[in-house]
Design a protein around this motif. Structure first.
Motif, PDB file in Angstrom:
ATOM      1  N   TYR A   1       0.135  -9.768 -47.145  1.00 48.26           N
ATOM      2  CA  TYR A   1      -0.570  -8.518 -46.841  1.00 48.26           C
ATOM      3  C   TYR A   1      -1.920  -8.411 -47.544  1.00 48.26           C
ATOM      4  O   TYR A   1      -2.839  -7.791 -47.017  1.00 48.26           O
ATOM      5  N   ALA A   2      -2.056  -9.007 -48.699  1.00 50.70           N
ATOM      6  CA  ALA A   2      -3.357  -8.995 -49.384  1.00 50.70           C
ATOM      7  C   ALA A   2      -4.380  -9.774 -48.564  1.00 50.70           C
ATOM      8  O   ALA A   2      -5.529  -9.347 -48.410  1.00 50.70           O
ATOM      9  N   ASP A   3      -3.969 -10.905 -48.010  1.00 51.31           N
ATOM     10  CA  ASP A   3      -4.834 -11.730 -47.160  1.00 51.31           C
ATOM     11  C   ASP A   3      -5.190 -10.975 -45.873  1.00 51.31           C
ATOM     12  O   ASP A   3      -6.356 -10.943 -45.454  1.00 51.31           O
ATOM     13  N   VAL A   4      -4.184 -10.367 -45.256  1.00 49.33           N
ATOM     14  CA  VAL A   4      -4.407  -9.600 -44.031  1.00 49.33           C
ATOM     15  C   VAL A   4      -5.351  -8.429 -44.318  1.00 49.33           C
ATOM     16  O   VAL A   4      -6.294  -8.176 -43.566  1.00 49.33           O
ATOM     17  N   ASP A   5      -5.115  -7.732 -45.424  1.00 46.07           N
ATOM     18  CA  ASP A   5      -5.948  -6.587 -45.784  1.00 46.07           C
ATOM     19  C   ASP A   5      -7.405  -7.012 -45.993  1.00 46.07           C
ATOM     20  O   ASP A   5      -8.320  -6.311 -45.570  1.00 46.07           O
ATOM     21  N   GLN A   6      -7.612  -8.160 -46.609  1.00 46.29           N
ATOM     22  CA  GLN A   6      -8.971  -8.666 -46.828  1.00 46.29           C
ATOM     23  C   GLN A   6      -9.674  -8.924 -45.493  1.00 46.29           C
ATOM     24  O   GLN A   6     -10.838  -8.567 -45.309  1.00 46.29           O
ATOM     25  N   LEU A   7      -8.964  -9.522 -44.560  1.00 45.82           N
ATOM     26  CA  LEU A   7      -9.512  -9.798 -43.229  1.00 45.82           C
ATOM     27  C   LEU A   7      -9.810  -8.493 -42.494  1.00 45.82           C
ATOM     28  O   LEU A   7     -10.868  -8.349 -41.864  1.00 45.82           O
ATOM     29  N   VAL A   8      -8.906  -7.531 -42.587  1.00 39.26           N
ATOM     30  CA  VAL A   8      -9.112  -6.228 -41.939  1.00 39.26           C
ATOM     31  C   VAL A   8     -10.306  -5.511 -42.568  1.00 39.26           C
ATOM     32  O   VAL A   8     -11.105  -4.882 -41.860  1.00 39.26           O
ATOM     33  N   HIS A   9     -10.439  -5.626 -43.869  1.00 41.64           N
ATOM     34  CA  HIS A   9     -11.580  -5.008 -44.568  1.00 41.64           C
ATOM     35  C   HIS A   9     -12.898  -5.577 -44.028  1.00 41.64           C
ATOM     36  O   HIS A   9     -13.847  -4.821 -43.756  1.00 41.64           O
ATOM     37  N   GLN A  10     -12.958  -6.879 -43.844  1.00 40.80           N
ATOM     38  CA  GLN A  10     -14.153  -7.513 -43.278  1.00 40.80           C
ATOM     39  C   GLN A  10     -14.405  -7.025 -41.853  1.00 40.80           C
ATOM     40  O   GLN A  10     -15.546  -6.730 -41.469  1.00 40.80           O
ATOM     41  N   PHE A  11     -13.344  -6.950 -41.069  1.00 36.78           N
ATOM     42  CA  PHE A  11     -13.434  -6.516 -39.672  1.00 36.78           C
ATOM     43  C   PHE A  11     -13.914  -5.071 -39.594  1.00 36.78           C
ATOM     44  O   PHE A  11     -14.751  -4.727 -38.766  1.00 36.78           O
ATOM     45  N   LYS A  12     -13.388  -4.237 -40.479  1.00 42.18           N
ATOM     46  CA  LYS A  12     -13.813  -2.839 -40.514  1.00 42.18           C
ATOM     47  C   LYS A  12     -15.308  -2.750 -40.835  1.00 42.18           C
ATOM     48  O   LYS A  12     -16.043  -1.994 -40.197  1.00 42.18           O
ATOM     49  N   GLY A  13     -15.754  -3.538 -41.809  1.00 38.12           N
ATOM     50  CA  GLY A  13     -17.163  -3.518 -42.187  1.00 38.12           C
ATOM     51  C   GLY A  13     -18.077  -3.985 -41.073  1.00 38.12           C
ATOM     52  O   GLY A  13     -19.098  -3.354 -40.789  1.00 38.12           O
ATOM     53  N   SER A  14     -17.713  -5.082 -40.416  1.00 35.41           N
ATOM     54  CA  SER A  14     -18.559  -5.573 -39.323  1.00 35.41           C
ATOM     55  C   SER A  14     -18.551  -4.599 -38.149  1.00 35.41           C
ATOM     56  O   SER A  14     -19.586  -4.371 -37.513  1.00 35.41           O
ATOM     57  N   SER A  15     -17.415  -3.968 -37.882  1.00 34.57           N
ATOM     58  CA  SER A  15     -17.333  -2.988 -36.788  1.00 34.57           C
ATOM     59  C   SER A  15     -18.173  -1.750 -37.094  1.00 34.57           C
ATOM     60  O   SER A  15     -18.886  -1.245 -36.220  1.00 34.57           O
ATOM     61  N   ALA A  16     -18.100  -1.271 -38.330  1.00 35.29           N
ATOM     62  CA  ALA A  16     -18.894  -0.104 -38.720  1.00 35.29           C
ATOM     63  C   ALA A  16     -20.385  -0.425 -38.673  1.00 35.29           C
ATOM     64  O   ALA A  16     -21.185   0.384 -38.185  1.00 35.29           O
ATOM     65  N   SER A  17     -20.767  -1.608 -39.148  1.00 37.14           N
ATOM     66  CA  SER A  17     -22.178  -2.003 -39.128  1.00 37.14           C
ATOM     67  C   SER A  17     -22.699  -2.149 -37.707  1.00 37.14           C
ATOM     68  O   SER A  17     -23.859  -1.865 -37.427  1.00 37.14           O
ATOM     69  N   PHE A  18     -21.840  -2.593 -36.805  1.00 35.89           N
ATOM     70  CA  PHE A  18     -22.203  -2.778 -35.403  1.00 35.89           C
ATOM     71  C   PHE A  18     -22.266  -1.438 -34.664  1.00 35.89           C
ATOM     72  O   PHE A  18     -22.997  -1.294 -33.699  1.00 35.89           O
ATOM     73  N   GLY A  19     -21.475  -0.487 -35.126  1.00 32.52           N
ATOM     74  CA  GLY A  19     -21.403   0.800 -34.443  1.00 32.52           C
ATOM     75  C   GLY A  19     -20.184   0.932 -33.555  1.00 32.52           C
ATOM     76  O   GLY A  19     -20.116   1.814 -32.702  1.00 32.52           O
ATOM     77  N   ALA A  20     -19.192   0.045 -33.743  1.00 38.32           N
ATOM     78  CA  ALA A  20     -17.953   0.087 -32.969  1.00 38.32           C
ATOM     79  C   ALA A  20     -17.001   1.080 -33.645  1.00 38.32           C
ATOM     80  O   ALA A  20     -16.103   0.699 -34.400  1.00 38.32           O
ATOM     81  N   HIS A  21     -17.220   2.341 -33.368  1.00 40.11           N
ATOM     82  CA  HIS A  21     -16.532   3.439 -34.049  1.00 40.11           C
ATOM     83  C   HIS A  21     -15.008   3.347 -33.937  1.00 40.11           C
ATOM     84  O   HIS A  21     -14.305   3.413 -34.954  1.00 40.11           O
ATOM     85  N   SER A  22     -14.490   3.217 -32.726  1.00 36.04           N
ATOM     86  CA  SER A  22     -13.036   3.176 -32.533  1.00 36.04           C
ATOM     87  C   SER A  22     -12.405   1.998 -33.259  1.00 36.04           C
ATOM     88  O   SER A  22     -11.324   2.116 -33.829  1.00 36.04           O
ATOM     89  N   MET A  23     -13.106   0.865 -33.237  1.00 37.41           N
ATOM     90  CA  MET A  23     -12.566  -0.323 -33.905  1.00 37.41           C
ATOM     91  C   MET A  23     -12.529  -0.116 -35.414  1.00 37.41           C
ATOM     92  O   MET A  23     -11.541  -0.471 -36.066  1.00 37.41           O
ATOM     93  N   ALA A  24     -13.571   0.469 -35.972  1.00 31.71           N
ATOM     94  CA  ALA A  24     -13.600   0.725 -37.418  1.00 31.71           C
ATOM     95  C   ALA A  24     -12.466   1.682 -37.805  1.00 31.71           C
ATOM     96  O   ALA A  24     -11.808   1.488 -38.831  1.00 31.71           O
ATOM     97  N   GLN A  25     -12.202   2.689 -36.968  1.00 30.33           N
ATOM     98  CA  GLN A  25     -11.106   3.619 -37.249  1.00 30.33           C
ATOM     99  C   GLN A  25      -9.738   2.924 -37.182  1.00 30.33           C
ATOM    100  O   GLN A  25      -8.869   3.172 -38.010  1.00 30.33           O
ATOM    101  N   LEU A  26      -9.568   2.057 -36.186  1.00 32.68           N
ATOM    102  CA  LEU A  26      -8.313   1.304 -36.091  1.00 32.68           C
ATOM    103  C   LEU A  26      -8.125   0.413 -37.313  1.00 32.68           C
ATOM    104  O   LEU A  26      -7.016   0.281 -37.828  1.00 32.68           O
ATOM    105  N   CYS A  27      -9.208  -0.179 -37.777  1.00 25.49           N
ATOM    106  CA  CYS A  27      -9.125  -1.032 -38.964  1.00 25.49           C
ATOM    107  C   CYS A  27      -8.715  -0.218 -40.193  1.00 25.49           C
ATOM    108  O   CYS A  27      -7.947  -0.701 -41.033  1.00 25.49           O
ATOM    109  N   ALA A  28      -9.201   1.010 -40.289  1.00 29.87           N
ATOM    110  CA  ALA A  28      -8.810   1.869 -41.414  1.00 29.87           C
ATOM    111  C   ALA A  28      -7.304   2.132 -41.368  1.00 29.87           C
ATOM    112  O   ALA A  28      -6.619   2.056 -42.394  1.00 29.87           O
ATOM    113  N   LYS A  29      -6.771   2.413 -40.180  1.00 33.32           N
ATOM    114  CA  LYS A  29      -5.323   2.618 -40.037  1.00 33.32           C
ATOM    115  C   LYS A  29      -4.556   1.337 -40.333  1.00 33.32           C
ATOM    116  O   LYS A  29      -3.486   1.371 -40.942  1.00 33.32           O
ATOM    117  N   LEU A  30      -5.123   0.223 -39.903  1.00 34.02           N
ATOM    118  CA  LEU A  30      -4.481  -1.071 -40.137  1.00 34.02           C
ATOM    119  C   LEU A  30      -4.420  -1.388 -41.626  1.00 34.02           C
ATOM    120  O   LEU A  30      -3.411  -1.904 -42.119  1.00 34.02           O
TER     121      LEU A  30
END
Length: 154
Positions: free
Chosen positions: A71-100
Motif C-alpha cells: 500500500y505504501a508503493d500504491v499510495d506513492q503512485l497515486v500521489h504522483q497521479f493526483k499531482g499530474s492530474s491536478a497540474s493538468f487540470g483533470a479535476h475529476s481524476m485528481a478527486q478520484l486519486c484523493a479518494k484512492l
C-alpha cells in the motif's frame, strides 16, 4: 468549417468538460501558455498526460491485483497521479486519486480496485473528449496557416 466556428467548437467543448468537472481552470491556464513560439504546447501536454495516465492506471491495476499489495508503493503512485492530474487540470481524476489515497491508507484492497476502475472510466471519457479537442486544434492551426499564407505578399 471556418476559423470562428472551430474556435467556438473548442470553447464549447472546454466549457462542457468544465461543466462535467472533468477539467478545471488549470487546463484553461495551460491553453494560455501556448503561443507562436510553442504552437504545439497543448497537444504535447495532452499526449503526455494520456501516456502517463494510462501507464499509471495499468501499474495500479497490477499492484492492486496482488494478493498482498504494498500500500505504501500504491499510495506513492497515486500521489504522483493526483499531482499530474491536478497540474493538468483533470479535476475529476485528481478527486478520484484523493479518494484512492484514503483507501490505500485504510488498506482497503476492494475499495482501491473499485476506485481504479472508476479512474479508468473517467480517463477513457476524458481521453475521448480531448481527442476531439486535438482534432479541432489541428484544424484550427491549418485554417490559421491558410489565412496567414493568403495574406503573405507575393
Amino acid at each position: 468549417m471556418d476559423l470562428p466556428a472551430v474556435n467556438e467548437g473548442i470553447a464549447r467543448l472546454i466549457q462542457q468538460l468544465r461543466a462535467a468537472a472533468l477539467l478545471d481552470d488549470q487546463f484553461s491556464q495551460l491553453l494560455q501558455l501556448q503561443d507562436e513560439s510553442n504552437p504545439d504546447f497543448v497537444q504535447e501536454i495532452v499526449e503526455l498526460y494520456f501516456t502517463d495516465s494510462a501507464s499509471k492506471i495499468e501499474k495500479l491495476e497490477q499492484r492492486l491485483g496482488r494478493s498482498q499489495p504494498d500500500y505504501a508503493d500504491v499510495d506513492q503512485l497515486v500521489h504522483q497521479f493526483k499531482g499530474s492530474s491536478a497540474s493538468f487540470g483533470a479535476h475529476s481524476m485528481a478527486q478520484l486519486c484523493a479518494k484512492l489515497r484514503e483507501s490505500c491508507q485504510a488498506q482497503d484492497q476492494a475499495g482501491c480496485q473499485t476506485l481504479v476502475l472508476q479512474a479508468r472510466e473517467v480517463f477513457q471519457v476524458l481521453k475521448s473528449q480531448l481527442e476531439v479537442f486535438l482534432q479541432l486544434e489541428k484544424h484550427r492551426k491549418q485554417l490559421e496557416r491558410q489565412a496567414t499564407a493568403g495574406r503573405a505578399p507575393i
